[in-house]
Design a protein around this motif. Structure first.
Motif, PDB file in Angstrom:
ATOM      1  N   ALA A   1       0.829  -1.204   0.000  1.00 57.21           N
ATOM      2  CA  ALA A   1       0.000   0.000   0.000  1.00 57.21           C
ATOM      3  C   ALA A   1       0.870   1.263   0.000  1.00 57.21           C
ATOM      4  CB  ALA A   1      -0.907  -0.001   1.219  1.00 57.21           C
ATOM      5  N   ASP A   2       0.289   2.356  -0.457  1.00 57.96           N
ATOM      6  CA  ASP A   2       1.000   3.638  -0.483  1.00 57.96           C
ATOM      7  C   ASP A   2       1.408   4.078   0.926  1.00 57.96           C
ATOM      8  OD1 ASP A   2       0.846   3.715  -3.163  1.00 57.96           O
ATOM      9  OD2 ASP A   2      -0.635   5.321  -3.292  1.00 57.96           O
ATOM     10  N   GLY A   3       2.387   4.984   0.970  1.00 58.96           N
ATOM     11  CA  GLY A   3       2.870   5.499   2.247  1.00 58.96           C
ATOM     12  C   GLY A   3       3.863   4.580   2.920  1.00 58.96           C
ATOM     13  N   LEU A   4       4.474   3.666   2.136  1.00 63.75           N
ATOM     14  CA  LEU A   4       5.462   2.729   2.697  1.00 63.75           C
ATOM     15  C   LEU A   4       6.700   3.494   3.172  1.00 63.75           C
ATOM     16  CD1 LEU A   4       6.445  -0.311   2.987  1.00 63.75           C
ATOM     17  CD2 LEU A   4       7.511   0.033   0.767  1.00 63.75           C
ATOM     18  N   ALA A   5       6.948   3.451   4.469  1.00 66.82           N
ATOM     19  CA  ALA A   5       8.139   4.117   5.025  1.00 66.82           C
ATOM     20  C   ALA A   5       9.371   3.359   4.584  1.00 66.82           C
ATOM     21  CB  ALA A   5       8.042   4.159   6.552  1.00 66.82           C
ATOM     22  N   MET A   6      10.250   4.037   3.871  1.00 63.03           N
ATOM     23  CA  MET A   6      11.460   3.378   3.386  1.00 63.03           C
ATOM     24  C   MET A   6      12.458   3.204   4.507  1.00 63.03           C
ATOM     25  SD  MET A   6      12.042   4.729  -0.443  1.00 63.03           S
ATOM     26  CE  MET A   6      13.526   3.753  -0.559  1.00 63.03           C
ATOM     27  N   LYS A   7      13.339   2.229   4.322  1.00 67.84           N
ATOM     28  CA  LYS A   7      14.348   1.977   5.336  1.00 67.84           C
ATOM     29  C   LYS A   7      15.412   3.072   5.268  1.00 67.84           C
ATOM     30  CE  LYS A   7      17.079  -1.582   7.343  1.00 67.84           C
ATOM     31  NZ  LYS A   7      17.841  -2.789   7.067  1.00 67.84           N
ATOM     32  N   ALA A   8      15.613   3.756   6.367  1.00 68.84           N
ATOM     33  CA  ALA A   8      16.606   4.828   6.429  1.00 68.84           C
ATOM     34  C   ALA A   8      17.686   4.431   7.434  1.00 68.84           C
ATOM     35  CB  ALA A   8      15.935   6.124   6.868  1.00 68.84           C
ATOM     36  N   PRO A   9      18.903   4.960   7.244  1.00 71.44           N
ATOM     37  CA  PRO A   9      19.964   4.616   8.196  1.00 71.44           C
ATOM     38  C   PRO A   9      19.678   5.186   9.583  1.00 71.44           C
ATOM     39  CG  PRO A   9      20.725   6.269   6.612  1.00 71.44           C
ATOM     40  CD  PRO A   9      19.374   5.838   6.165  1.00 71.44           C
ATOM     41  N   ALA A  10      20.235   4.540  10.626  1.00 70.39           N
ATOM     42  CA  ALA A  10      20.111   5.065  11.987  1.00 70.39           C
ATOM     43  C   ALA A  10      20.721   6.469  12.012  1.00 70.39           C
ATOM     44  CB  ALA A  10      20.842   4.154  12.959  1.00 70.39           C
ATOM     45  N   GLY A  11      20.078   7.384  12.673  1.00 64.21           N
ATOM     46  CA  GLY A  11      20.585   8.750  12.762  1.00 64.21           C
ATOM     47  C   GLY A  11      20.369   9.561  11.502  1.00 64.21           C
ATOM     48  N   ALA A  12      19.414   9.152  10.665  1.00 67.77           N
ATOM     49  CA  ALA A  12      19.133   9.878   9.426  1.00 67.77           C
ATOM     50  C   ALA A  12      18.783  11.330   9.730  1.00 67.77           C
ATOM     51  CB  ALA A  12      17.989   9.198   8.683  1.00 67.77           C
ATOM     52  N   LYS A  13      19.261  12.256   8.865  1.00 70.09           N
ATOM     53  CA  LYS A  13      19.038  13.678   9.095  1.00 70.09           C
ATOM     54  C   LYS A  13      17.773  14.167   8.404  1.00 70.09           C
ATOM     55  CE  LYS A  13      23.908  14.699   9.807  1.00 70.09           C
ATOM     56  NZ  LYS A  13      24.396  13.364   9.396  1.00 70.09           N
ATOM     57  N   GLN A  14      17.453  13.558   7.276  1.00 69.56           N
ATOM     58  CA  GLN A  14      16.280  13.971   6.508  1.00 69.56           C
ATOM     59  C   GLN A  14      15.042  13.211   7.005  1.00 69.56           C
ATOM     60  OE1 GLN A  14      16.019  16.202   3.922  1.00 69.56           O
ATOM     61  NE2 GLN A  14      18.173  16.774   4.080  1.00 69.56           N
ATOM     62  N   PRO A  15      13.856  13.829   6.877  1.00 68.48           N
ATOM     63  CA  PRO A  15      12.642  13.080   7.208  1.00 68.48           C
ATOM     64  C   PRO A  15      12.552  11.826   6.323  1.00 68.48           C
ATOM     65  CG  PRO A  15      12.138  15.408   6.813  1.00 68.48           C
ATOM     66  CD  PRO A  15      13.572  15.202   6.439  1.00 68.48           C
ATOM     67  N   VAL A  16      12.108  10.713   6.895  1.00 72.19           N
ATOM     68  CA  VAL A  16      12.061   9.449   6.174  1.00 72.19           C
ATOM     69  C   VAL A  16      11.128   9.559   4.949  1.00 72.19           C
ATOM     70  CG1 VAL A  16      10.177   8.434   7.571  1.00 72.19           C
ATOM     71  CG2 VAL A  16      11.838   6.954   6.429  1.00 72.19           C
ATOM     72  N   VAL A  17      11.568   8.947   3.853  1.00 69.90           N
ATOM     73  CA  VAL A  17      10.795   8.983   2.606  1.00 69.90           C
ATOM     74  C   VAL A  17       9.681   7.945   2.667  1.00 69.90           C
ATOM     75  CG1 VAL A  17      10.894   8.588   0.111  1.00 69.90           C
ATOM     76  CG2 VAL A  17      12.765   9.801   1.257  1.00 69.90           C
ATOM     77  N   LYS A  18       8.470   8.378   2.330  1.00 67.65           N
ATOM     78  CA  LYS A  18       7.334   7.450   2.243  1.00 67.65           C
ATOM     79  C   LYS A  18       7.040   7.230   0.764  1.00 67.65           C
ATOM     80  CE  LYS A  18       5.703   8.022   6.788  1.00 67.65           C
ATOM     81  NZ  LYS A  18       5.457   9.449   7.161  1.00 67.65           N
ATOM     82  N   PHE A  19       7.101   5.982   0.352  1.00 64.04           N
ATOM     83  CA  PHE A  19       7.024   5.666  -1.071  1.00 64.04           C
ATOM     84  C   PHE A  19       5.633   5.199  -1.485  1.00 64.04           C
ATOM     85  CE2 PHE A  19       7.585   2.817  -4.712  1.00 64.04           C
ATOM     86  CZ  PHE A  19       8.185   3.697  -5.589  1.00 64.04           C
ATOM     87  N   ASN A  20       5.158   5.728  -2.611  1.00 62.03           N
ATOM     88  CA  ASN A  20       3.843   5.346  -3.141  1.00 62.03           C
ATOM     89  C   ASN A  20       3.976   4.500  -4.402  1.00 62.03           C
ATOM     90  OD1 ASN A  20       2.592   6.895  -1.149  1.00 62.03           O
ATOM     91  ND2 ASN A  20       2.662   8.736  -2.409  1.00 62.03           N
TER      92      ASN A  20
END
Ligand code: HEC
Ligand code: HEC
Ligand code: HEC
Length: 130
Positions: free
Chosen positions: A31-50
């Motif tokens: 489903a849309d809005g899949l939170a992508m895997k980001a590295p620990a301590g990521a600086k950018q807001p996590v990308v949600k993929f549609n």
């Protein structure tokens, strides 16, 4: 009589077992809005993929590597784009999404921007706050 019924059931069970991987080979897009895997301590807001916005692309355009024939591997799997430090190169996590390759998010968006103005290149359009 009992024996032949048993044999029939065995044949059916074997048939099902053999057919299963064929179905498993075509996983459904989540489903849309899949939170992508980001590295620990990521600086950018996590990308949600549609996935629904990317129906014009083939699954393999992005999922170019599979485990066996059934499961898609995570982008940052070992031997894939697992290097969080490097900004460029085949192993780089960052480059997998921002590099010039056609499979990279930004690489494709830049390549298609004339005919697909809704494919964003600005940071906050992918790294959406909140
Ligand atoms: C087309 C989508 C897209 C755009 C545009 C984009 N990124 Fe990313 N970025 C990603 C994806 C996907 C990831 C990996 C998943 C995650 O970290 O949420 C990522 C991860 C990162 C990371 C590593 C993780 C972290 O947060 O520290 C940094 C740094 C980053 N992006 C910076 C930027 C900057 C700066 C811009 C604008 C110049 C930008 N990105 C534009 C998709 C994008
Ligand atoms: C434009 C790129 C793109 C296309 C095209 C695409 N996907 Fe994905 N898919 C992704 C990304 C990015 C992820 C998240 C991977 C990660 O977090 O490492 C993902 C994750 C998945 C997952 C795993 C979900 C989870 O919970 O981890 C499945 C299953 C999947 N996609 C199926 C599909 C199928 C089936 C298709 C074709 C109909 C497809 N995808 C097309 C980019 C794409
Ligand atoms: C093969 C080309 C291709 C790749 C690879 C690709 N995109 Fe896209 N993307 C598109 C196109 C085309 C659109 C515009 C769709 C439309 O017009 O509705 C789009 C639209 C978007 C949008 C705006 C619509 C929405 O979902 O809010 C976002 C955000 C986005 N992509 C993120 C990503 C991220 C993150 C990745 C990498 C994980 C990625 N894209 C990889 C082609 C691509």
């Amino acid at each position: 009589m009992k024996r032949s019924l048993f044999m029939t059931l065995m044949v059916v069970a074997l048939g099902l077992a053999l057919a299963l991987p064929l179905y498993a080979a075509a996983p459904k897009a989540p489903a849309d809005g899949l939170a992508m895997k980001a590295p620990a301590g990521a600086k950018q807001p996590v990308v949600k993929f549609n996935h629904s916005k990317h129906a014009s692309a083939k699954c393999v355009d992005c999922h170019h590597k599979k485990v066996g024939n059934t499961e898609f591997v995570k982008c940052d799997s070992k031997g894939c784009h697992a290097d969080y430090a490097a900004k460029t190169g085949k192993d780089s996590f960052y480059a997998a999404f921002h590099g010039p390759a056609a499979k990279s998010c930004l690489g494709c968006h830049k390549a298609v921007k004339d005919k697909s103005p809704n494919a964003p290149s600005a940071c906050p359009k992918c790294h959406v706050k909140g």
